[in-house]
Design an enzyme around this catalytic site. Structure first.
Site, PDB file in Angstrom:
ATOM      1  N   TYR A 157      35.498  36.467  29.376  1.00  0.00           N
ATOM      2  CA  TYR A 157      34.903  37.464  28.367  1.00  0.00           C
ATOM      3  C   TYR A 157      33.067  36.809  27.497  1.00  0.00           C
ATOM      4  CZ  TYR A 157      38.501  39.465  29.116  1.00  0.00           C
ATOM      5  OH  TYR A 157      40.316  39.544  29.515  1.00  0.00           O
ATOM      6  N   LYS A 180      44.426  26.989  36.174  1.00  0.00           N
ATOM      7  CA  LYS A 180      44.621  27.380  37.625  1.00  0.00           C
ATOM      8  C   LYS A 180      43.242  26.247  37.553  1.00  0.00           C
ATOM      9  CE  LYS A 180      45.031  29.259  41.119  1.00  0.00           C
ATOM     10  NZ  LYS A 180      46.218  29.840  42.181  1.00  0.00           N
ATOM     11  N   ASP A 232      49.959  31.261  38.084  1.00  0.00           N
ATOM     12  CA  ASP A 232      50.888  32.236  39.263  1.00  0.00           C
ATOM     13  C   ASP A 232      52.342  31.951  38.779  1.00  0.00           C
ATOM     14  OD1 ASP A 232      49.130  30.113  40.036  1.00  0.00           O
ATOM     15  OD2 ASP A 232      48.844  30.624  42.222  1.00  0.00           O
ATOM     16  N   ASP A 265      45.338  37.743  28.360  1.00  0.00           N
ATOM     17  CA  ASP A 265      44.687  39.195  28.153  1.00  0.00           C
ATOM     18  C   ASP A 265      45.787  39.763  29.599  1.00  0.00           C
ATOM     19  OD1 ASP A 265      44.320  41.743  27.857  1.00  0.00           O
ATOM     20  OD2 ASP A 265      42.130  41.689  28.781  1.00  0.00           O
TER      21      ASP A 265
END
Ligand code: NAI
Length: 334
Positions: free
Chosen positions: A124, A171, A204, A228
């Site tokens: 962002y 991640k 994930d 988000d």
């Protein structure tokens, strides 16, 4: 004592759900003087600083805002006003409690978790450019300062609210440097809070576990983008976006808003569920230490859900936004 609060109705269903919330808070005896400010999407050009300034100035002065959703055009037009506001006011922590509402049928009935999302950086950052025709770069920015600050915020929140476990979501197997730094900062803060369990989960795998065993999660700590996405996923666990509130917290000011967007598909039809906005307003009342009004609104809304006669269509009812709001007002106890 009356407190000034900046009120931003926003776009789409924003004016409908903020109007409902103001009606309810006024009826519940909240001591608030509303300072209404416009902020809407500007399609086709960038949001100029001069347009944002009066809004930012108002929130700097009142230090508290209640905001409806603001549309962000997809692919074209201005950058997100929401993101710009969070950055201008340094609202670094985004807090989203996700809990079943009694009486709402949903896939799970035992969800009670809190999402803490870093609100100022990651993808962002808005740093995107065309490298060559057909090639675009988007920069993911992670800093030690912001990651340590959000980690400390999450552990402090857990301690204050009696939460037991924080799951850091990442991640870092792929983004070894950026998500790696995010994790490192959390690992440095965690030992200062031995009373709170700290675990790590790849995003994930976390998504899969959330849709199978949501009751095993207590708090999720995430960088901006994962926060988000998983916020909407978690909203789905408890019956949808109409039910999940949010708070954007900074050291100087705070802005309260629902997780959902401007819902253009139902805007202007008196169909929107104002619950997420009302629950955001309850978070705001608690932040303002107006606990009596917060308790009255909370009890009234739970009463209406348990009774189940005046619910909006997203949660299986037939009531309009206004009918639902009137039912909650009627359920307010002295
Ligand atoms: P959305 O959250 O507006 O809508 C997704 C789906 O949920 C729609 O089917 C909608 O009807 C439903 N929904 C959302 N809120 C509801 C409510 N209170 N009651 C009943 N149903 C509700 O997401 P979408 O369509 O992706 O985004 C629309 C616009 O909102 C976009 O321009 C987006 O950028 C903006 N947005 C703004 C946010 C903010 O101001 N903080 C947050 C998220 C999106």
């Amino acid at each position: 004592m009356t407190t000034k609060v900046t009120l931003i109705p926003g776009d789409g269903i924003g004016p409908e759900v903020t109007r409902a919330t103001v009606r309810l808070l006024d009826a519940a005896g909240a001591q608030i003087e509303w300072v209404e400010k416009a902020a809407t999407a500007v399609v086709g050009r960038r949001q100029g600083e001069t347009e944002m300034n009066p809004l930012v100035e108002s929130i700097r002065e009142t230090r508290v805002a209640l905001k409806g959703p603001i549309t962000t055009p997809v692919g074209v037009g201005n950058r997100s006003v929401n993101v710009a506001l969070r950055r201008a006011l340094n609202l670094y922590a985004n807090l989203r409690p996700v809990k079943n509402m009694p009486g709402v049928k949903s896939r799970f009935q035992n969800v009670d978790l809190v999402i803490v999302r870093e609100n100022t950086e990651s993808l962002y950052s808005g740093l995107e450019h065309v490298v060559a025709p057909g090639v675009v770069e988007s920069l993911k920015v992670i800093t030690e300062v912001a990651s340590t600050r959000i980690a400390r915020f999450a552990f402090e929140y857990a301690r204050r609210l009696g939460r037991r476990k924080i799951t850091a979501v990442h991640k870092a197997n792929i983004m070894k440097l950026s998500d790696g730094l995010f994790l490192d900062c959390i690992r440095k803060v965690a030992p200062e809070y031995p009373d709170i369990k700290h675990e790590e989960l790849i995003v994930d795998n976390c998504s899969m576990q959330l849709v199978m065993r949501p009751e095993t999660f207590d708090m999720l700590l995430l960088e901006n983008l994962y926060g988000d996405i998983l916020s909407d996923l978690c909203a789905g666990l408890v019956g949808g976006l109409g039910l999940v509130p949010g708070a954007n917290i900074g050291d100087e000011s705070s802005l309260f808003e629902a997780v959902h967007g401007s819902a253009p598909d139902i805007a202007g039809k008196n169909l929107a569920n104002p619950t997420a906005m009302i629950l955001s307003a309850i978070l705001m009342l608690r932040h303002l230490e107006q606990h009596a009004a917060a308790n009255r609104v909370e009890k009234a809304i739970q009463h209406v859900y348990l009774e189940g006669r005046h619910l909006t269509s997203d949660v299986g009812g037939k009531a309009t936004t206004e009918e639902f709001t009137s039912a909650v007002i009627a359920a307010l106890e002295d």
